[in-house]
Design an enzyme around this catalytic site. Structure first.
Site, PDB file in Angstrom:
ATOM      1  N   SER A 268       0.833  -1.197   0.000  1.00 54.46           N
ATOM      2  CA  SER A 268       0.000   0.000   0.000  1.00 54.46           C
ATOM      3  C   SER A 268       0.867   1.247   0.000  1.00 54.46           C
ATOM      4  O   SER A 268       2.079   1.187   0.229  1.00 54.46           O
ATOM      5  CB  SER A 268      -0.895   0.008   1.234  1.00 54.46           C
ATOM      6  OG  SER A 268      -0.105   0.309   2.367  1.00 54.46           O
ATOM      7  N   LYS A 269       0.208   2.376  -0.222  1.00 54.17           N
ATOM      8  CA  LYS A 269       0.899   3.659  -0.209  1.00 54.17           C
ATOM      9  C   LYS A 269       1.578   3.872   1.144  1.00 54.17           C
ATOM     10  O   LYS A 269       2.667   4.423   1.220  1.00 54.17           O
ATOM     11  CB  LYS A 269      -0.122   4.759  -0.475  1.00 54.17           C
ATOM     12  CG  LYS A 269       0.426   6.149  -0.331  1.00 54.17           C
ATOM     13  CD  LYS A 269      -0.577   7.172  -0.775  1.00 54.17           C
ATOM     14  CE  LYS A 269      -0.666   8.352   0.176  1.00 54.17           C
ATOM     15  NZ  LYS A 269       0.583   8.856   0.669  1.00 54.17           N
ATOM     16  N   ARG A 270       0.915   3.412   2.201  1.00 52.50           N
ATOM     17  CA  ARG A 270       1.483   3.598   3.542  1.00 52.50           C
ATOM     18  C   ARG A 270       2.845   2.901   3.682  1.00 52.50           C
ATOM     19  O   ARG A 270       3.743   3.412   4.323  1.00 52.50           O
ATOM     20  CB  ARG A 270       0.505   3.086   4.597  1.00 52.50           C
ATOM     21  CG  ARG A 270       0.182   4.167   5.607  1.00 52.50           C
ATOM     22  CD  ARG A 270      -0.944   3.772   6.539  1.00 52.50           C
ATOM     23  NE  ARG A 270      -2.197   3.597   5.836  1.00 52.50           N
ATOM     24  CZ  ARG A 270      -2.992   2.527   5.953  1.00 52.50           C
ATOM     25  NH1 ARG A 270      -2.661   1.528   6.733  1.00 52.50           N
ATOM     26  NH2 ARG A 270      -4.134   2.459   5.306  1.00 52.50           N
TER      27      ARG A 270
END
Ligand code: GLU
Length: 511
Positions: A268-270
């Site tokens: 994910s972007k995180r």
């Protein structure tokens, strides 16, 4: 199927920036289409108005172009099946008739339940620990729909303009099978399949109906999509069956997930933010928060490296070869070599790919990329083209990104910053006499690196200095630290005056 032209589509929803997992899906679609002399279509699946994000479609188009993935048909490109945006196709009435057809044949029904009623149903199922906690064969009888209500009542509701959706009527106790190109035979029990909404109350089709109608009308032969769609596949198989389109059904291929570097869940972007890498091909500015997310392009990646890296995340050929141009990928790609298991994203490997491509670029091409960076980094200081080309030659196998030639190689462009830490690494045995001898050798303007090196080493011998200590001094004085290309080469490139001034400066600071 054999006689049909191979046609694949990449069908993103413009709900935000395209994630590299999406780029990989697009790439695999493109590679397969091109390998088989087929068409690659871009279709924008924008039927979910609530999730629509301004600028996302333009971002998708730009990202694909940057990667060298060029659609044959799509919005702004045109093609026989125009329009390629589902919202526009809906306006033309493309989907409604198929929803009507499914209702008419008894395979779909109208449902009038409010959001509160749906919520209450889910809560009840959760408490009862029901095996399927969604609208389904098990619950539809208790809900408000055209199967449970008397005919006059639901017809009246429609006449009164009450909002309703169309749901697929999934039978109980059936086995639903299909062959996935990557996974082989897949079997589902219909008891766990919910009655998916096909048409929403605003008349928009959902993904489930729209992609099927479009895949058939656009003559798509292979539907290649992320593994997250596998649980919905049985609903899709039923829709094909109920519309009488089983012979038109594309072959489904569900791609493995892209996983976090530790393999623990979907990338994910995180993860990117946390571990310092991009998950987007291009920089993205969120239109509502203004937050900027970094992109591969802006980080300094070459699109060929990104494409190569993504291709190998989930696909590989037998053998050791890892570097593939787009043409080679097209020539070699097959779904047989796509893995079933998720592929762990490895940020270090991404850098490695860029390094490989950077090394292979002609020096002059790197110099062109470096020049604007130099202007910015060194306040518009001018450097000769031949000099920049030579710097690129000397630095290209020492950096990951072109911009690092300006940072890691700053000593080519400005005199080094001698830190106390680096000065402390120089042996105290160096004498003023040795410095003068070095300055003398440099001043002789020797033009051959090997000769220059030999002459410098003679100084060390004559001065009774250990070669290692002596060279360490020279390196720190020219580069500022114990790294970089060969010192004689550097002296030749920088010129005698600059080299002498650095040796003098370093000696001064040592004393
Ligand atoms: N619009 C869907 C998505 O963005 C496409 C899935 C598919 O390729 O069928 O996930």
């Amino acid at each position: 199927m054999e006689n049909r032209k191979v046609r694949l589509r990449f069908a993103p929803s413009p709900t935000g920036p395209l994630h590299i997992g999406g780029v990989r899906s697009a790439l695999y679609n493109y590679l397969f289409a091109k390998k088989h002399g087929g068409d690659f279509i871009l279709r924008i699946e924008d039927t979910d108005q609530n999730r629509y994000v301004e600028g996302a479609e333009a971002y998708i188009v730009k990202s694909l172009a940057w990667c060298g993935i060029h659609p044959d048909e799509g919005p702004g490109i045109g093609g026989e099946y125009t329009p390629y945006r589902q919202s526009e196709r809906k306006e033309l009435g493309v989907y409604q008739k198929y929803a009507d057809q499914l209702v008419a044949s008894g395979n779909a029904y109208y449902a009038f339940d409010t959001a509160e009623e749906l919520d209450a149903m889910r809560k009840k199922l959760e408490i009862a620990k029901a095996s399927i906690q969604q609208y389904s064969h098990a619950t539809r009888g208790e809900m408000k729909n055209s199967l449970s209500l008397p005919e006059e009542e639901w017809k009246q509701k429609i006449a009164n303009g009450e909002p309703f959706v169309v749901r697929l009527k999934v039978p109980a106790g059936e086995e639903i099978r299909f062959t996935d190109v990557i996974r082989g035979e897949v079997v589902f029990n219909s008891d766990v399949v919910d009655d998916k909404v096909l048409l929403k109350s605003d008349g928009m089709p959902t993904y489930h109906l729209a992609h099927i109608v479009d895949d058939v009308l656009m003559d798509i032969t292979h539907a290649v999509r992320g593994e997250e769609w596998l649980p919905s596949a049985p609903s899709h198989i039923l829709i094909y069956r109920y519309l009488g389109w089983e012979d038109k059904m594309p072959q489904y291929a569900h791609l493995p997930l892209l996983l976090k570097p530790d393999g623990n869940g979907k990338l994910s972007k995180r993860d990117g933010d946390r571990l310092g890498f991009s998950v987007f091909p291009l920089e993205w500015k969120d239109p509502s928060s203004g937050e900027i997310s970094s992109g591969y392009r802006e980080t300094g990646y070459f699109p060929e490296a990104v494409v190569n890296m993504l291709a190998l995340l989930g696909w590989n050929m037998e053998g050791e070869k890892e570097i593939f141009s787009m043409e080679e990928l097209i020539a070699n790609f097959s779904f047989e070599h796509v893995h079933k298991a998720g592929a762990k994203f490895n940020p270090e490997k991404a850098k490695w790919f860029n390094e490989q491509y950077l090394k292979e670029k002609p020096d002059a091409e790197l110099a062109e990329l470096l020049k604007p960076i130099l202007l910015k980094t060194f306040n518009d200081k001018e450097f000769k083209d031949e000099f920049v080309v030579e710097v690129c030659r000397m630095m290209k196998d020492r950096v990951t990104f072109v911009s690092e030639i300006a940072t890691k190689g700053s000593f080519f462009f400005v005199s080094p910053n001698y830190t106390a830490e680096n000065l402390a690494k120089i042996s105290k045995t160096i004498t003023e006499e040795a410095i003068n001898a070095i300055l003398d050798v440099i001043g002789r303007d020797i033009t051959d690196a090997a000769n220059l090196e030999a002459s410098l080493k003679e100084v060390a011998t004559a001065q009774n200095l250990k070669i290692g200590e002596f060279m360490k001094f020279l390196r720190i004085s020219i580069v500022g630290e114990l790294s970089g290309p060969g010192v004689p080469d550097l002296i030749l490139l920088l010129g005698a005056n600059e080299a002498k001034s650095r040796v003098g400066e370093c000696w001064k600071l040592m004393n």
